[in-house]
Design a protein around this motif. Sequence first.
Motif, PDB file in Angstrom:
ATOM      1  N   ARG A 121      -6.738  -4.635  -6.466  1.00  0.00           N
ATOM      2  CA  ARG A 121      -7.447  -3.232  -5.841  1.00  0.00           C
ATOM      3  C   ARG A 121      -8.713  -2.937  -6.525  1.00  0.00           C
ATOM      4  NH1 ARG A 121      -6.458   1.288  -4.014  1.00  0.00           N
ATOM      5  NH2 ARG A 121      -7.330   0.952  -1.866  1.00  0.00           N
ATOM      6  N   ASP A 172     -11.256   2.562   0.889  1.00  0.00           N
ATOM      7  CA  ASP A 172      -9.977   2.129   0.519  1.00  0.00           C
ATOM      8  C   ASP A 172      -9.467   1.104   1.465  1.00  0.00           C
ATOM      9  OD1 ASP A 172      -9.166   3.331  -1.793  1.00  0.00           O
ATOM     10  OD2 ASP A 172      -8.012   4.924  -1.093  1.00  0.00           O
ATOM     11  N   ASP A 217      -8.717  -2.657   0.191  1.00  0.00           N
ATOM     12  CA  ASP A 217      -7.341  -3.278   0.359  1.00  0.00           C
ATOM     13  C   ASP A 217      -7.672  -4.739   0.980  1.00  0.00           C
ATOM     14  OD1 ASP A 217      -5.313  -1.488  -0.397  1.00  0.00           O
ATOM     15  OD2 ASP A 217      -6.010  -0.013   0.787  1.00  0.00           O
ATOM     16  N   THR A 218      -8.439  -4.613   2.014  1.00  0.00           N
ATOM     17  CA  THR A 218      -8.728  -6.036   2.641  1.00  0.00           C
ATOM     18  C   THR A 218      -9.189  -7.204   1.675  1.00  0.00           C
ATOM     19  OG1 THR A 218      -9.231  -4.711   4.674  1.00  0.00           O
ATOM     20  CG2 THR A 218     -10.208  -7.281   4.620  1.00  0.00           C
ATOM     21  N   ALA A 274       2.712  -6.852  -0.642  1.00  0.00           N
ATOM     22  CA  ALA A 274       1.906  -5.952  -0.934  1.00  0.00           C
ATOM     23  C   ALA A 274       1.694  -4.736  -0.414  1.00  0.00           C
ATOM     24  CB  ALA A 274       0.293  -6.386  -0.797  1.00  0.00           C
ATOM     25  N   ALA A 275       2.208  -4.694   1.077  1.00  0.00           N
ATOM     26  CA  ALA A 275       2.449  -3.467   1.693  1.00  0.00           C
ATOM     27  C   ALA A 275       3.597  -2.836   1.399  1.00  0.00           C
ATOM     28  CB  ALA A 275       2.370  -3.743   3.308  1.00  0.00           C
ATOM     29  N   TRP A 326       2.751  -0.949  -2.183  1.00  0.00           N
ATOM     30  CA  TRP A 326       2.004   0.153  -2.032  1.00  0.00           C
ATOM     31  C   TRP A 326       2.662   1.294  -1.372  1.00  0.00           C
ATOM     32  CZ3 TRP A 326      -1.443   0.799  -5.287  1.00  0.00           C
ATOM     33  CH2 TRP A 326      -2.295  -0.436  -5.831  1.00  0.00           C
ATOM     34  N   HIS A 336      -6.073   7.952  -3.731  1.00  0.00           N
ATOM     35  CA  HIS A 336      -6.128   6.961  -2.697  1.00  0.00           C
ATOM     36  C   HIS A 336      -5.316   7.366  -1.779  1.00  0.00           C
ATOM     37  CE1 HIS A 336      -8.619   4.285  -5.321  1.00  0.00           C
ATOM     38  NE2 HIS A 336      -7.623   4.622  -6.220  1.00  0.00           N
ATOM     39  N   ARG A 346      -4.390   2.511   4.871  1.00  0.00           N
ATOM     40  CA  ARG A 346      -4.432   1.491   4.115  1.00  0.00           C
ATOM     41  C   ARG A 346      -3.210   0.351   4.522  1.00  0.00           C
ATOM     42  NH1 ARG A 346      -2.843   2.810  -1.686  1.00  0.00           N
ATOM     43  NH2 ARG A 346      -3.295   0.594  -1.848  1.00  0.00           N
ATOM     44  N   ILE A 374      -3.983  -3.626   5.197  1.00  0.00           N
ATOM     45  CA  ILE A 374      -3.292  -4.557   4.094  1.00  0.00           C
ATOM     46  C   ILE A 374      -2.503  -5.295   5.198  1.00  0.00           C
ATOM     47  CG2 ILE A 374      -1.123  -4.993   2.819  1.00  0.00           C
ATOM     48  CD1 ILE A 374      -2.237  -2.673   1.182  1.00  0.00           C
TER      49      ILE A 374
END
Length: 368
Positions: A245, A295, A299-300, A316-317, A320, A339, A345, A349
């Motif tokens: 990130r 953000d 994230d993308t 990942a999701a 976070w 963030h 976000r 993701i």
Amino acid sequence: MPGLRHLIPAQTSLRRLATPLLLASAAILAGCSTPGMNVSGPFNVVPAPDAPATYTAQQKAAQEELVKMVALQDRLSKVSAPLLINNADLCKTYARNLLGFTAQNKYSYPGIYADAAQAALGYGEQMQVSSVLPGSGAARAGLRKGDGLLAAEGKPLPSGPRAEGPFGAIVGPLASKSASLNMTIARDGQQQDLKIPVTRACAFRVALGNADNANAYSDGSRIMLTRGMVGAAQNDEGIAFVIAREMAHNILDHARSQHTNGTAGSIIDSLGAVQPDVSMLTGAAGIKAMPQELDVQADTLAIYLLARAGYNIDNAARFWQRLATQVPASVANGYTVLHPGINSRMAAINRAVTDVRAKQAAKKPLKP
């Protein structure tokens, strides 16, 4: 921890804890083992006969602290290596030809820590390799942690106090002009020559911050994860998610567009010291919260960086979401303060993961 921006600066402050992760085409650092010492591993040092047999409590504490910090920095180097090397084409203007090693000598550390570096790490007057980036040209050439760097293309390399700047001034221009660099090293009391090829990679220094708040910072050329963030990440995969990130924020020039690169840079400078000024870590430390749309962009892109580096983007999701619960926006100077748009976000993701999986299935290039 002292460092490079895209490259290694002409001189590195002794107030910092360690040298940069990568040795760039325009400058590098390196080192050599202390005469009279047998270095068989990162910290397996046999004192010379005239070395003191005992240390004061303060000296022991400094040695233990230094060993722990170096181990954490080595961990960041290992985790960041595939992200930096496998995403050079996405790093655009931030990609450089790197040799892929860092170096130090005892004078890379201030005060009592110089003696600690000699006793615990085997550092002496000359510069020696302090880390080798996995997958880099240095790693492929067989360069090892602890190797002494004696000459580059036949030119003797400096040692002693303030050796890092002159070292980079010699090696950097040589490396930038060719696809490889011939170096003379010292290993196990013997000299040998190695031809070290350059490696195209993202030239972001990934450093450890000497603080317990769970946060990460990027200033456009550097990335820092605090000691607290490394703990909160729990494992190497989590660390990779954070690094990716911050890489994405740098690639997208978010620090510059938000005019926070100076403030973030000051924090990185401070937390890179053995004894940082933690008084500056109040509230959000003067850094504005990242706008939701930026953000989402980071994230993308981060999902693509992770997938190309071989990390499991399906987690990942979940990572976070857990971190946002563990370090909520109510925690001063925590990651979620900077963030806060967690819902947006998570949606970004999930969309990016779906897109990446579809491109992988269709055997299309992994580019946003």
